[in-house]
Design a protein around this motif. Sequence first.
Motif: not given
Length: 881
Positions: A751, A753, A776, A780
């Motif tokens: 991902s 992230l 993050a 997110n």
Amino acid sequence: MKRFLNFGIAALLSAFSFCACAEALRATLDNGLKVVIVKNALAPVVTTQINYLAGSNEAPEGFPGMAHAQEHMMFRGSPDLSAGQLADISAEMGGMFDADTQQSVTQYFFTVPANDLNVALHIEAARMKGVLDSDALWEKERGAIEQEVAQDLSNPEYVFYSKLLSEMFRGTPLAHDALGTKASFDRTTGAMLHDYYEKWYAPNNAILVIVGNVDPDRVLSTVKTLFGGIPSRPLPKRPEVRLAPISPQTLHFDTDRPYGMAVVSFRMPGYGSPDYAASQVLSDVLSSERGDLYGLVPEGRALSAGFSLNTFSESGMGFAAGMFPKGGDSDALLAEIRHVLENYLKKGFPQELVEAAKRKEVASAEFRKNSVSGLASSWSEALAVEGRQSPDDDIAAIRAVTVEDVNRVARQYLLFDHSITAILTPSVSGKPVASRGFGGKESFASKEVRAVKLPDWAKRDMKKLAVPESSVHPSDFRLANGIRLIVQPESVSDTVSVYGHIDNKPDLEEPQGKEGVAKVMGSLFSYGTEKQDRMVFQKALDDIAADESAGVDFSLQVLKEGFEKGVALLAENELHPAFPEAAFRIVKRQVAQSAAGELQSPGYQTGRALKMALFPESDPSLRETTPKSVSPLTLEDVKSYYKKVFRPDLTTLVVIGNVDPEKVKAEIEKCFGSWRAEGSRPETDLPEVPLSKPSAASVPDRSRIQDQVMLAETLGINRFSPDYYALELGNHVLGGAFYATRFYRDLREDSGLVYYVGSSFQVSKTRGIYMVSYAADPANVGKARAIVERDLKTMSEKPVSDKELRQAKVLLLRKMSLSESSIDNIASGLISRSVIGLPLDEPSRAARRYIGMTSKQVRDAYARWISVARLSQVTEGPAPH
């Protein structure tokens, strides 16, 4: 506070003739790859470091992070080794690997059990042969590296450093570091990355360093087989560094730290300059605790002060820095720093401080042998970064430095008309506020664990599960006064290291209303002893090359010949501190000033918000040091606290080095044997706590563009609970081995992230906490939390796969061997096991438990103790969206 010790003059000829390059085997393959193999028998462990002689200096114009991006992509797969294979193999070897990119070099590290050396070499050979660098893979990795950029840009010290680089080296490749920018990464393509790789990742542009308990000749034969067929390539011309004059200026920054910094920076000689060795000695002299710059601290003019170097091949930077309390006078501190430097430039540096600094540098070469990875880094630094033939080249150059050289270099480079000043001022970001926890529900389908077929060269003995053979077999003594003495003989260097810990808990032992007395006491140990004042005591330490500190945690690193004198000095400082009245008044004021700034700092408020979420209002851990609690303290309060806390029956001493255990026992008894405990033993174990309830808080931090996130809950277990080992095993399914484990795979690899994610069980005699942390972008935070919750629920609902279970077991077993790869690690493990009440061979006992554990036991333990419904969330930074 750390100090370096040195021996008397009579010992110099014998004590300072060490050679870091003893037992080094060198070779240059036909394709130009330089190889250095150094045998170190500390543990059955080996470190490999492959150094590619290209870094941010070689990045294309407008793409300052290209070298850094390529470093990341080396973990995304090669034609002969997929990212999944690399992750699984790395986990099988213990998961201890990393990489870093500097101005002139990019380095890749593995520290593995010695039996796995061939596997580590296969990996590096595969990556040197080729890399994938596809657009699809870069698209995935870009999210992670941009999170790393956001993380560093959330650090005020990094922002200051990057601005200083740009001003100090404007118009040269040194004007930017290796991090890169989001804008340039958005314009980077896989083809551009591959072009960079093809230009610079060649055997004739690399140095391979291997250090550990290996047969050098046999290893060299393996290296020739694996790397010898990789063709060399023509290397591009390297960019030139043409330095322009520096325009003096003052830079201003806000910081979220509880203290401010005043810095004066100068351009200094690079590694290639004949003045480099003298600049090293100059830096050490300016940082000496007998020097006038550090003297600003005991005079009460600074919270700390010193000088440091940041050196590149062509040039470098020197920093004279001091810390001031929130609300303090930064201009006055800058004036003090400048006055100290101008006085040295006018009068010259003391001969005895120059000689002490030289002894310190020479002795440090011997101490580097006490860590397998540390010694490998020393060789890599010397060969790949500094351009030397061995670390001994630096030592030889240091020996030749004279006081005249130091004075000349200081007057040539410490030029105020060409300096850059910086002031970092603490700023208030606001109080914690309640938040909703995370930004709404997200849908993330659970993914099955991908089956990865390993290459034949990685399959061999790695399938076996066996208790690792430990190299730590200490002698264990209990002295008459209650001290537990643990002695581990090691012969890898002619040094002795002493580590001590007094079991204590200020939250329980400080009298009510006198919070902070422990901090005041701890800061007073550097002010000498009852027999020797601060300067005399420091000179005694400087006369024998070692490093000493006193307090509830105390230590000594000393050359073998100085062990007896070093232990006597350590005991004198530990058992008979001076606690002078004048120093007490200064330290008390400094602690009160520091407390005032800390209470308002985002970092402190984040930690406190987490404690308040987890523990009852009356919990001792919620006590605070404040200016109000510190200001009324008296010297008698400090002495009374010292008498209460400092007890031999609560003390563990670990001695590791080239020693005989019985002789060590006799020496410790001579120096520490008169120490006696008075009164009843204080309570040092915090009370048990109930299970925590869910909550959420957000701590504003204007310095951050990225959120630091902590998810935590209390557990109904302690270190001796039967489920502890099942929980730890499950935690190594979730994390600890990069893309081979669930959190990293789901949050970073798939991902993008986060840049990092960590999870841990913090378990003591009386309480347990489970914590997950990550950083993050605000948008997110919720997405990442949803994935964490999903993975934790899966752990409690479904048995982990056979593959993941075995991998977690192997990871834990390999880490046991790797934990013995440095003397510091060995000592830390012995002390922690002694203090908590575990057997000293607990790692071997744990290994047997892990080997026999089932996936059902792991699932049941997570179902029993981990509840995502009870997680508390604390974020530091912008409010999560």
